[in-house]
Scaffold this motif. Structure first.
Motif, PDB file in Angstrom:
ATOM      1  N   ALA A   1      50.178  33.343  33.991  1.00 50.05           N
ATOM      2  CA  ALA A   1      48.838  33.277  35.158  1.00 50.05           C
ATOM      3  C   ALA A   1      49.558  34.072  36.394  1.00 50.05           C
ATOM      4  CB  ALA A   1      49.394  31.651  35.577  1.00 50.05           C
ATOM      5  N   VAL A   2      50.913  34.243  36.788  1.00 48.26           N
ATOM      6  CA  VAL A   2      50.812  35.084  38.361  1.00 48.26           C
ATOM      7  C   VAL A   2      50.557  36.207  37.743  1.00 48.26           C
ATOM      8  CG1 VAL A   2      53.100  35.980  39.296  1.00 48.26           C
ATOM      9  CG2 VAL A   2      52.969  33.703  38.788  1.00 48.26           C
ATOM     10  N   ARG A   3      50.804  37.047  36.602  1.00 48.06           N
ATOM     11  CA  ARG A   3      50.873  37.885  36.221  1.00 48.06           C
ATOM     12  C   ARG A   3      48.993  38.613  35.998  1.00 48.06           C
ATOM     13  NH1 ARG A   3      55.149  39.126  31.507  1.00 48.06           N
ATOM     14  NH2 ARG A   3      56.927  39.112  32.370  1.00 48.06           N
ATOM     15  N   GLU A   4      48.558  38.246  35.656  1.00 49.54           N
ATOM     16  CA  GLU A   4      46.614  38.193  35.343  1.00 49.54           C
ATOM     17  C   GLU A   4      46.184  37.883  36.677  1.00 49.54           C
ATOM     18  OE1 GLU A   4      44.714  39.281  33.148  1.00 49.54           O
ATOM     19  OE2 GLU A   4      47.226  38.880  31.720  1.00 49.54           O
ATOM     20  N   TYR A   5      46.787  37.140  38.290  1.00 49.03           N
ATOM     21  CA  TYR A   5      46.745  37.094  39.324  1.00 49.03           C
ATOM     22  C   TYR A   5      46.655  38.743  39.779  1.00 49.03           C
ATOM     23  CZ  TYR A   5      45.552  35.541  43.908  1.00 49.03           C
ATOM     24  OH  TYR A   5      45.419  34.983  44.850  1.00 49.03           O
ATOM     25  N   SER A   6      47.778  38.946  39.996  1.00 48.17           N
ATOM     26  CA  SER A   6      48.284  40.193  40.397  1.00 48.17           C
ATOM     27  C   SER A   6      47.666  40.868  39.390  1.00 48.17           C
ATOM     28  CB  SER A   6      49.833  40.617  39.958  1.00 48.17           C
ATOM     29  OG  SER A   6      50.848  41.389  39.877  1.00 48.17           O
ATOM     30  N   LYS A   7      47.065  41.223  38.340  1.00 48.36           N
ATOM     31  CA  LYS A   7      46.094  42.356  38.115  1.00 48.36           C
ATOM     32  C   LYS A   7      45.181  42.047  39.185  1.00 48.36           C
ATOM     33  CE  LYS A   7      48.330  43.044  33.268  1.00 48.36           C
ATOM     34  NZ  LYS A   7      48.083  42.317  31.792  1.00 48.36           N
ATOM     35  N   VAL A   8      44.465  41.179  39.187  1.00 46.13           N
ATOM     36  CA  VAL A   8      43.324  41.347  39.349  1.00 46.13           C
ATOM     37  C   VAL A   8      43.297  41.328  40.712  1.00 46.13           C
ATOM     38  CG1 VAL A   8      41.380  39.377  40.501  1.00 46.13           C
ATOM     39  CG2 VAL A   8      42.715  39.079  38.396  1.00 46.13           C
ATOM     40  N   GLN A   9      44.023  40.377  41.663  1.00 47.23           N
ATOM     41  CA  GLN A   9      44.551  41.777  42.672  1.00 47.23           C
ATOM     42  C   GLN A   9      44.468  43.429  43.141  1.00 47.23           C
ATOM     43  OE1 GLN A   9      47.944  39.136  44.118  1.00 47.23           O
ATOM     44  NE2 GLN A   9      46.372  38.211  45.595  1.00 47.23           N
ATOM     45  N   ASP A  10      45.056  43.264  42.490  1.00 49.31           N
ATOM     46  CA  ASP A  10      45.532  44.880  42.339  1.00 49.31           C
ATOM     47  C   ASP A  10      43.588  45.168  42.124  1.00 49.31           C
ATOM     48  OD1 ASP A  10      47.908  45.254  42.576  1.00 49.31           O
ATOM     49  OD2 ASP A  10      48.747  45.289  40.350  1.00 49.31           O
ATOM     50  N   ALA A  11      43.276  44.912  41.014  1.00 48.74           N
ATOM     51  CA  ALA A  11      41.803  45.393  40.761  1.00 48.74           C
ATOM     52  C   ALA A  11      40.915  45.285  41.786  1.00 48.74           C
ATOM     53  CB  ALA A  11      40.966  44.500  39.863  1.00 48.74           C
ATOM     54  N   THR A  12      41.139  44.209  42.909  1.00 46.25           N
ATOM     55  CA  THR A  12      39.658  43.694  43.900  1.00 46.25           C
ATOM     56  C   THR A  12      40.516  44.780  45.246  1.00 46.25           C
ATOM     57  OG1 THR A  12      40.294  41.500  43.320  1.00 46.25           O
ATOM     58  CG2 THR A  12      39.845  42.165  45.443  1.00 46.25           C
ATOM     59  N   LYS A  13      42.281  45.700  44.963  1.00 43.13           N
ATOM     60  CA  LYS A  13      42.616  46.171  45.903  1.00 43.13           C
ATOM     61  C   LYS A  13      41.891  47.697  45.615  1.00 43.13           C
ATOM     62  CE  LYS A  13      46.264  48.586  47.391  1.00 43.13           C
ATOM     63  NZ  LYS A  13      48.000  48.005  48.243  1.00 43.13           N
ATOM     64  N   ALA A  14      41.702  48.092  44.293  1.00 40.91           N
ATOM     65  CA  ALA A  14      40.840  49.219  44.056  1.00 40.91           C
ATOM     66  C   ALA A  14      39.981  49.582  43.954  1.00 40.91           C
ATOM     67  CB  ALA A  14      41.226  49.503  42.893  1.00 40.91           C
ATOM     68  N   ALA A  15      39.207  47.820  44.489  1.00 42.59           N
ATOM     69  CA  ALA A  15      37.938  47.985  44.368  1.00 42.59           C
ATOM     70  C   ALA A  15      36.969  48.658  46.007  1.00 42.59           C
ATOM     71  CB  ALA A  15      37.131  47.181  44.215  1.00 42.59           C
ATOM     72  N   LEU A  16      38.155  47.733  46.359  1.00 42.60           N
ATOM     73  CA  LEU A  16      37.990  47.936  48.320  1.00 42.60           C
ATOM     74  C   LEU A  16      38.002  49.354  48.935  1.00 42.60           C
ATOM     75  CD1 LEU A  16      37.107  47.220  50.944  1.00 42.60           C
ATOM     76  CD2 LEU A  16      39.957  46.018  50.921  1.00 42.60           C
ATOM     77  N   GLU A  17      39.302  50.277  47.930  1.00 44.24           N
ATOM     78  CA  GLU A  17      39.486  51.287  48.259  1.00 44.24           C
ATOM     79  C   GLU A  17      37.699  52.104  48.055  1.00 44.24           C
ATOM     80  OE1 GLU A  17      43.215  52.449  46.617  1.00 44.24           O
ATOM     81  OE2 GLU A  17      43.676  51.020  48.469  1.00 44.24           O
ATOM     82  N   ALA A  18      37.556  51.980  46.672  1.00 40.53           N
ATOM     83  CA  ALA A  18      36.308  52.869  46.478  1.00 40.53           C
ATOM     84  C   ALA A  18      35.110  52.371  46.797  1.00 40.53           C
ATOM     85  CB  ALA A  18      35.990  52.487  44.573  1.00 40.53           C
ATOM     86  N   LYS A  19      35.230  51.065  47.876  1.00 38.43           N
ATOM     87  CA  LYS A  19      34.125  50.289  48.186  1.00 38.43           C
ATOM     88  C   LYS A  19      33.759  51.475  49.771  1.00 38.43           C
ATOM     89  CE  LYS A  19      32.151  47.277  51.150  1.00 38.43           C
ATOM     90  NZ  LYS A  19      32.711  47.777  52.090  1.00 38.43           N
ATOM     91  N   GLU A  20      35.212  51.412  50.451  1.00 38.47           N
ATOM     92  CA  GLU A  20      35.544  52.006  51.754  1.00 38.47           C
ATOM     93  C   GLU A  20      35.345  53.233  51.213  1.00 38.47           C
ATOM     94  OE1 GLU A  20      38.823  51.208  52.967  1.00 38.47           O
ATOM     95  OE2 GLU A  20      38.551  48.652  53.610  1.00 38.47           O
ATOM     96  N   ALA A  21      35.749  54.199  50.127  1.00 36.86           N
ATOM     97  CA  ALA A  21      35.631  55.189  49.788  1.00 36.86           C
ATOM     98  C   ALA A  21      34.279  55.870  49.531  1.00 36.86           C
ATOM     99  CB  ALA A  21      36.093  55.721  49.278  1.00 36.86           C
ATOM    100  N   ALA A  22      33.220  54.438  49.335  1.00 42.69           N
ATOM    101  CA  ALA A  22      32.115  55.032  48.760  1.00 42.69           C
ATOM    102  C   ALA A  22      30.915  54.853  49.973  1.00 42.69           C
ATOM    103  CB  ALA A  22      30.986  54.300  47.611  1.00 42.69           C
ATOM    104  N   ASP A  23      31.400  54.133  51.194  1.00 45.80           N
ATOM    105  CA  ASP A  23      30.418  53.587  52.445  1.00 45.80           C
ATOM    106  C   ASP A  23      30.844  55.243  53.657  1.00 45.80           C
ATOM    107  OD1 ASP A  23      29.572  51.041  51.391  1.00 45.80           O
ATOM    108  OD2 ASP A  23      31.322  50.226  52.545  1.00 45.80           O
TER     109      ASP A  23
END
Length: 437
Positions: free
Chosen positions: A174-196
């Motif tokens: 569960a901790v590993r899956e949550y860490s993966k989701v956090q990494d995905a959220t961070k990557a999505a935020l970076e992509a959003k900021e780059a697009a903006d």
């Protein structure tokens, strides 16, 4: 922004173009574009449109929103997996209890075997055959029970260990899956900021160049009635005339007046002792001059026209004797956003201590202008009321309320410059006067 981008492109081209191109003949250079020029043209063709960047930004925003939602759901799963109420955690706890109970049973069985052996060993020689047989049977039964309890404990221990590993593995997963989701959220935020940012840059680059503010020497601002000597604690009325000699209508003109002074030492700034108000025939109530020295606004001021503003200066009675300068200037902004202004003119005066006589004071004379660097971005607006000074040459209206236009604030900038540099000016003047005497 466009100018900055053009300069940046030029610098990159100059740096990246191979040195060998410098040896190419002018004819060949004219006939064939350089590799850097071709690459730049290709880059312009491949550049996405604003509409495409908007769609990309929307898609990136949705991906980020989905990632945030997934992160919240993963957090719930993680908290459930780490909870003592999780099914595997409950099973592990139950197995540990069974193992503890089995250990107690084994301990009791071992003690019973020890007691049975002690009874058998303590039988006297006179014990009957039946008594010996019974004691031997008790030992045998106790040995069987002890072996059974030992096997049960071993099985319970294995079950508890297996259940514990399963619960721990579930927590780690569960901790590993949550860490993966956090990494995905961070990557999505970076992509959003780059697009903006890409969209913002494209929009900024697509905006037309704004007109720059220019120096306008034919816009004059002249003070009359300001005495060359002012007594602390007194109230002085004077006026400011703004004249448009540019040959064109100025849609909105903002006059500025700023007072700066120091005490006789030249090191103590006493600007706060000066309180300035303005008034017009159309707006006769006295109004405080805004921060930065802005004295309302004239909308519009036609070519060749002029407008007068009444001014009232009050000086704190506690102000020390010293020397001062009144700076006056004007700037304008037109409906097409073109703007400009004149340079501040200074009027020197002597500040006398409260109770002093200033009967022999003449009007302050204008001195040299103080050059400033104008800002190039006008902002804001004002509401206006008609100006009626009684002079047929006066046209336009003077604002009774409104915020500064953030045009080239020549007078406001002059005030800031004076606050920094006037000490040296006054000290230098006094030193010259002392040397001459």
């Amino acid at each position: 922004m466009k100018i900055r981008r053009i300069l940046a492109t030029a610098v990159v081209a100059a740096v990246t173009t191979p040195v060998i191109l410098l040896s190419v003949t002018p004819a060949l250079a004219d006939a064939k574009p350089s590799a850097a020029s071709q690459a730049q043209q290709q880059g312009e063709r491949d550049k996405p449109s604003i509409e495409e960047l908007e769609k990309a930004a929307e898609k990136a925003q949705k991906a980020y929103d989905d990632a945030v939602a997934a992160g919240k759901a993963a957090r719930v799963v993680l908290e459930a997996a780490l909870s003592d109420d999780a099914p595997l955690a409950v099973a592990a706890k139950s197995a540990r209890k069974e193992a503890a109970d089995a250990a107690t049973v084994q301990q009791n069985a071992d003690q019973a075997l020890t007691d049975a052996k002690a009874v058998l060993a303590a039988l006297p020689e006179t014990a009957t055959v039946e008594e010996k047989a019974a004691a031997e049977k008790a030992v045998a039964d106790a040995e069987t029970a002890a072996l059974s309890a030992q096997d049960a404990k071993a099985a319970a221990d294995e079950k508890a260990a297996t259940a514990g590993r399963a619960a721990d593995d579930a927590r780690v997963a569960a901790v590993r899956e949550y860490s993966k989701v956090q990494d995905a959220t961070k990557a999505a935020l970076e992509a959003k900021e780059a697009a903006d940012q890409a969209l913002a840059d494209a929009r900024d680059e697509a905006e037309p160049d704004e007109p720059e503010c220019v120096f306008e020497g034919k816009l004059s601002t002249v003070v009359t009635g300001l005495p060359s000597k002012i007594v602390a604690g007194s109230t002085t009325d004077f006026s400011l005339r703004v004249t448009n000699g540019t040959g064109k209508t100025l849609d909105e003109v903002s006059p500025y007046v700023y007072f700066h002074a120091t005490d006789k030492s030249g090191y103590h700034v006493i600007d706060d002792a000066f309180h300035l108000q303005w008034s017009t025939a159309a707006a006769p109530a006295w109004k405080n001059v805004e921060a930065g020295g802005r004295v309302g606004a004239i909308s519009p001021l036609k070519a060749g026209a002029r407008a007068d503003v009444k001014l009232r200066l009050k000086v704190d009675a506690k102000a020390p004797a010293g020397d001062g300068l009144a700076f006056v200037a004007g700037d304008y902004i037109n409906d097409d956003e073109s703007c400009g202004g004149n340079l501040p003119t200074e009027y020197a005066f002597e500040l006398l201590a409260a109770g002093s006589a200033a009967d022999d004071a003449d009007d302050a004379e204008p001195g040299k202008t103080t050059p400033q660097t104008p800002d190039t971005r006008p902002q804001g607006a004002t509401s206006t009321t008609p100006v009626n000074s009684g002079d047929p040459a006066v046209t336009g209206s003077l604002a009774s309320t409104g915020s500064p236009s953030a045009l080239p604030r020549f007078a406001g900038a002059a005030g800031a410059a004076v606050a920094l540099g006037a000490v040296a000016v006054f000290v230098g003047r006094r030193q010259k006067a002392t040397t001459a005497s």
